[in-house]
Design a protein around this motif. Structure first.
Motif, PDB file in Angstrom:
ATOM      1  N   ILE B 104      -6.428   7.327 -15.015  1.00 38.67           N
ATOM      2  CA  ILE B 104      -6.023   6.338 -16.019  1.00 38.67           C
ATOM      3  C   ILE B 104      -5.365   5.132 -15.345  1.00 38.67           C
ATOM      4  CG2 ILE B 104      -4.417   5.935 -17.930  1.00 38.67           C
ATOM      5  CD1 ILE B 104      -5.058   8.771 -18.878  1.00 38.67           C
ATOM      6  N   ILE B 105      -4.568   5.398 -14.289  1.00 32.84           N
ATOM      7  CA  ILE B 105      -3.917   4.290 -13.593  1.00 32.84           C
ATOM      8  C   ILE B 105      -4.967   3.371 -12.950  1.00 32.84           C
ATOM      9  CG2 ILE B 105      -2.460   3.698 -11.619  1.00 32.84           C
ATOM     10  CD1 ILE B 105      -0.768   6.148 -12.234  1.00 32.84           C
ATOM     11  N   PHE B 106      -6.046   3.973 -12.442  1.00 32.12           N
ATOM     12  CA  PHE B 106      -7.063   3.167 -11.767  1.00 32.12           C
ATOM     13  C   PHE B 106      -7.932   2.376 -12.741  1.00 32.12           C
ATOM     14  CE2 PHE B 106      -6.710   6.040  -7.965  1.00 32.12           C
ATOM     15  CZ  PHE B 106      -6.152   5.053  -7.187  1.00 32.12           C
ATOM     16  N   LEU B 107      -8.044   2.882 -13.986  1.00 27.92           N
ATOM     17  CA  LEU B 107      -8.990   2.324 -14.950  1.00 27.92           C
ATOM     18  C   LEU B 107      -8.887   0.798 -15.115  1.00 27.92           C
ATOM     19  CD1 LEU B 107     -11.173   3.919 -16.139  1.00 27.92           C
ATOM     20  CD2 LEU B 107      -9.833   4.261 -18.210  1.00 27.92           C
ATOM     21  N   PRO B 108      -7.684   0.253 -15.419  1.00 25.89           N
ATOM     22  CA  PRO B 108      -7.606  -1.193 -15.660  1.00 25.89           C
ATOM     23  C   PRO B 108      -7.963  -2.015 -14.425  1.00 25.89           C
ATOM     24  CG  PRO B 108      -5.591  -0.074 -16.343  1.00 25.89           C
ATOM     25  CD  PRO B 108      -6.395   0.912 -15.584  1.00 25.89           C
ATOM     26  N   PHE B 109      -7.822  -1.418 -13.248  1.00 26.43           N
ATOM     27  CA  PHE B 109      -8.128  -2.140 -12.016  1.00 26.43           C
ATOM     28  C   PHE B 109      -9.638  -2.206 -11.801  1.00 26.43           C
ATOM     29  CE2 PHE B 109      -7.922  -2.857  -7.370  1.00 26.43           C
ATOM     30  CZ  PHE B 109      -7.045  -3.930  -7.378  1.00 26.43           C
ATOM     31  N   LEU B 110     -10.340  -1.170 -12.267  1.00 27.58           N
ATOM     32  CA  LEU B 110     -11.780  -1.080 -12.048  1.00 27.58           C
ATOM     33  C   LEU B 110     -12.571  -1.734 -13.179  1.00 27.58           C
ATOM     34  CD1 LEU B 110     -11.875   2.622 -10.800  1.00 27.58           C
ATOM     35  CD2 LEU B 110     -11.895   0.535  -9.427  1.00 27.58           C
ATOM     36  N   LEU B 147      -2.906  -0.708  -7.719  1.00 32.45           N
ATOM     37  CA  LEU B 147      -2.764  -1.071  -6.311  1.00 32.45           C
ATOM     38  C   LEU B 147      -1.422  -0.601  -5.747  1.00 32.45           C
ATOM     39  CD1 LEU B 147      -3.979  -3.877  -4.422  1.00 32.45           C
ATOM     40  CD2 LEU B 147      -1.547  -4.093  -4.776  1.00 32.45           C
ATOM     41  N   VAL B 148      -0.360  -0.843  -6.507  1.00 32.60           N
ATOM     42  CA  VAL B 148       0.974  -0.437  -6.052  1.00 32.60           C
ATOM     43  C   VAL B 148       1.047   1.078  -5.921  1.00 32.60           C
ATOM     44  CG1 VAL B 148       3.415  -0.383  -6.685  1.00 32.60           C
ATOM     45  CG2 VAL B 148       2.072  -2.452  -7.050  1.00 32.60           C
ATOM     46  N   TYR B 149       0.547   1.758  -6.948  1.00 32.37           N
ATOM     47  CA  TYR B 149       0.554   3.217  -6.969  1.00 32.37           C
ATOM     48  C   TYR B 149      -0.202   3.787  -5.768  1.00 32.37           C
ATOM     49  CZ  TYR B 149      -1.554   7.683  -8.168  1.00 32.37           C
ATOM     50  OH  TYR B 149      -2.028   8.963  -8.117  1.00 32.37           O
ATOM     51  N   ILE B 195       4.212  -7.541  -2.496  1.00 35.60           N
ATOM     52  CA  ILE B 195       3.650  -8.864  -2.177  1.00 35.60           C
ATOM     53  C   ILE B 195       2.206  -8.967  -2.669  1.00 35.60           C
ATOM     54  CG2 ILE B 195       2.950 -10.388  -0.302  1.00 35.60           C
ATOM     55  CD1 ILE B 195       5.349  -9.312   1.284  1.00 35.60           C
ATOM     56  N   LEU B 196       1.426  -7.916  -2.414  1.00 37.20           N
ATOM     57  CA  LEU B 196       0.031  -7.922  -2.875  1.00 37.20           C
ATOM     58  C   LEU B 196      -0.024  -8.014  -4.400  1.00 37.20           C
ATOM     59  CD1 LEU B 196      -2.164  -5.395  -0.873  1.00 37.20           C
ATOM     60  CD2 LEU B 196      -2.279  -7.887  -0.951  1.00 37.20           C
ATOM     61  N   ALA B 197       0.844  -7.262  -5.064  1.00 39.65           N
ATOM     62  CA  ALA B 197       0.876  -7.284  -6.528  1.00 39.65           C
ATOM     63  C   ALA B 197       1.232  -8.687  -7.019  1.00 39.65           C
ATOM     64  CB  ALA B 197       1.897  -6.270  -7.038  1.00 39.65           C
TER      65      ALA B 197
END
Lengths: 367, 261
Positions: B104-110, B147-149, B195-197
């Motif tokens: 679920i955490i990855f979903l919005p990123f993908l 990404l942070v996770y 920083i990336l976030a």
């Protein structure tokens, strides 16, 4: 400084991971002040015992008693034990002094006292000058000593050591063995040491607990485990033992005969009443060490004798291990350890040899 | 381009061509932002910084910049807290709900950002939550959390399990173990991931566009400016955003690359 007082008892402890049963109803009593070694091949369950005592795993069934009280449910950080981990588990971001003082700091001990006790602990492991270094700046042996100092500083009732010397080279390992032994005598704390190395166990332990596939095979002094094996596994586990299969004959007092392809052999059974009680004709092995064999001069009247041909000589420095094919139509391979000489040992390959060994150095294990 | 004797010429040639065709256009607005614009055409004879002067005197852009920094900062803080919590949870064992949480955490990123944005927009409307910078912060947190996770989880997994065991063994509580053992070993990963976030949040457009109220962030402002016509300060703004994002990525790399010991 071993007393007969029991510190820790495991009672019918079993442990399963999923379908795999790694420990089956283990009973083990640790005496206060002793250096006890749990010895076994990998997968024998020895580390699981240590991890259950430390609280990292909980037993599937059975009890762990400290001073008679069950501690199975006590969390890791409430148990009066400290562990030296196989990979040392030093905190990489802390100095040596901070690592050693960690156990005191989390207990809220005053800084001044932490400083004194860290100094004492580092003194004990001869690392006083290294207090400000980081683990990455230390050698393997030094890290090992930091891990030990960190474990003893909280004055635990029991120190658990999980194969702590496995990563060191041979020479350093020897040094650390006597070092650990000295420390244990000095601080008079019970050590429970897990290893897969037979020589290490013999060199260090007051008592050795030999494990195989989730069972305790034998628990006894190094001398007992070495010279009076309780099972075929233990007999084979220590070095190049000779095992000759046969059937039990009659017993008389502390001796019992066994019929083997080498003829009737006389074996000592003192202190092993189950061997006196075993029925005649039962399958068993006569067990004798390669160093117990001597070359016989003709006419010697020893009870246990064998005649054979030398099939191989293996020079191993101080000793030469000699293979001999003995017996008649059912030949038996025997191993004989002879002291090496510059001009070579008394035997050459292909020669005939007469051997004898004393009944007191010949033991029995049931098949 | 460095060429050692084993690399054939044609490979160097293709790599060079790809480099120029794909990445070349990025440098055009940067270069042209330093020249004057006449009737929509860049006059390469006349170097000037006037575009940047226009940019910093533009009140709307300054407000948008402030909004962007506020949103980025808040999204970084939220995603770090949530990221540590979920990474610790997932790393503490193995089970079905952990695998599900990770997915679920990855979903919005993908997923395409427009889907994430629309979903959030519909959700906020359903619960009658007024759209503002707060909704933008929530949107960005959902987006950058993966990404942070992931960064924190990888660092956690690289730490020997026996470090945590040793801490408990020495008598530390769960909180003390986190504070004295885990957190110090996560610091560089947290800085890098943060920083990336921030860089991701800084130029996030699609989700922002859908969930923002009347507030503009820098990319939204840029979007709005382009619709009104091509002006020199657009080039300047693109150059500024690009330079800033590059800088952040370089910084992040410094913290996330494995250090030589």
């Amino acid at each position: 400084m071993t007393t007969e007082r029991l510190l820790l008892e495991l009672k019918a402890v079993s442990k399963s991971f999923g379908q795999t049963e790694v420990l089956q109803r283990i009973d083990l009593a640790v005496r206060d002040g002793e250096f006890i070694t749990i010895l076994g091949p990998s997968g024998s369950g020895k580390t699981t015992i240590l991890r259950m005592i430390g609280g990292f795993e909980s037993p599937s069934s059975g009890e762990i008693l400290l001073d008679g009280a069950d501690i199975s449910a006590l969390p890791i950080n409430k148990r009066p034990f400290n562990t030296v981990f196989q990979d040392y588990a030093l905190f990489p971001h802390m100095t040596v002094a901070a690592n050693v003082g960690y156990g005191l700091k989390v207990r809220g001990v005053k800084n001044a006292e932490i400083e004194t006790r860290v100094g004492e602990a580092l003194q004990l492991v001869a690392l006083r000058d290294f207090a400000g270094r980081f683990p990455a700046q230390l050698s393997g042996g030094q890290r090992q000593r930091v891990a030990l100092a960190r474990a003893i500083i909280c004055r635990p009732r029991l120190i658990l050591l999980d194969e702590p010397l496995a990563a060191l080279d041979v020479e350093l390992r020897r040094q650390m063995q006597s070092f650990l032994k000295d420390i244990q005598r000095e601080i008079k704390t019970t050590f429970l040491f897990v290893t897969h190395d037979q020589e290490e166990a013999i060199a260090m332990a007051d008592r050795i607990c030999v494990m195989n596939s989730g069972h305790i095979q034998q628990l006894g002094s190094a001398h007992e485990v070495y010279y009076r094996p309780a099972s075929e596994f233990v007999a084979r586990f220590f070095g190049d033992n000779n095992l000759v299969e046969g059937r039990l004959g009659p017993s008389s007092g502390d001796r019992r005969r066994i019929e083997t392809p080498l003829g009737a052999l006389v074996c000592a059974i003192d202190g092993q009443p189950h061997l006196a009680a075993a029925p005649e004709g039962a399958a068993a092995y006569a067990v004798f060490r390669p160093e117990a064999l001597s070359l016989a001069s003709t006419g010697s009247s020893e009870e246990n004798r064998a005649h054979g041909l030398v099939t191989g000589l293996h020079f191993a420095g101080a000793h030469t291990l000699t293979s001999i094919r003995a017996g008649g139509h059912e030949p038996v391979n025997l191993r004989l350890r002879l002291p090496s000489k510059v001009e070579g040992v008394a035997l050459r390959a292909g020669e005939a040899a007469d051997l004898y060994w004393r009944p007191s150095e010949c033991r029995l294990v049931l098949k | 381009m460095i060429r050692d004797s084993k690399t054939p010429y044609w490979l160097v040639g293709i790599t060079g061509l790809v480099f120029i065709l794909l990445y070349g256009p990025i440098f055009v607005p940067i270069a042209s932002s330093f020249f004057a614009l006449k009737q929509g055409v860049v006059d390469w004879q006349q170097p000037t910084a006037s575009a940047y002067v226009t940019l910093v005197s533009n009140e709307g852009i300054l407000v948008a910049l402030r909004n962007t920094l506020v949103v980025g900062g808040a999204a970084v803080v939220c995603s770090l807290i949530l990221g540590i919590a979920s990474a610790l949870y997932v790393n503490s064992g193995r089970s079905k709900d952990r695998a599900l949480l990770q997915f679920i955490i990855f979903l919005p990123f993908l997923m395409p950002p427009i889907i994430t944005g629309l979903a959030l927009l519909i959700y906020f409307r359903e619960i009658e939550f007024d759209r503002s910078l707060v909704t933008v912060i929530i949107g960005h947190t959902v987006f950058v959390l993966a990404l942070v996770y992931r960064t924190l989880l990888v660092r956690l997994q690289s730490l020997s399990r026996s470090l945590v065991e040793a801490s408990y063994d020495l008598g530390a509580s769960g909180w003390q173990t986190f504070r004295y053992v885990l957190l110090p070993n996560l610091t560089s990963a947290m800085i890098g991931a943060g920083i990336l976030a921030f860089a991701l949040s800084f130029d996030e457009t699609m989700i922002t566009l859908l969930v923002t109220g009347t507030d503009n962030t820098l990319p939204i402002r840029l979007w709005a400016m382009m619709r009104l016509g091509f002006t020199p300060d657009i080039n300047a703004l693109v150059a500024v955003i690009l330079a800033f994002t590059t800088l952040l990525c370089l910084l992040a790399a410094r913290y996330l690359m494995p250090r030589e010991s």
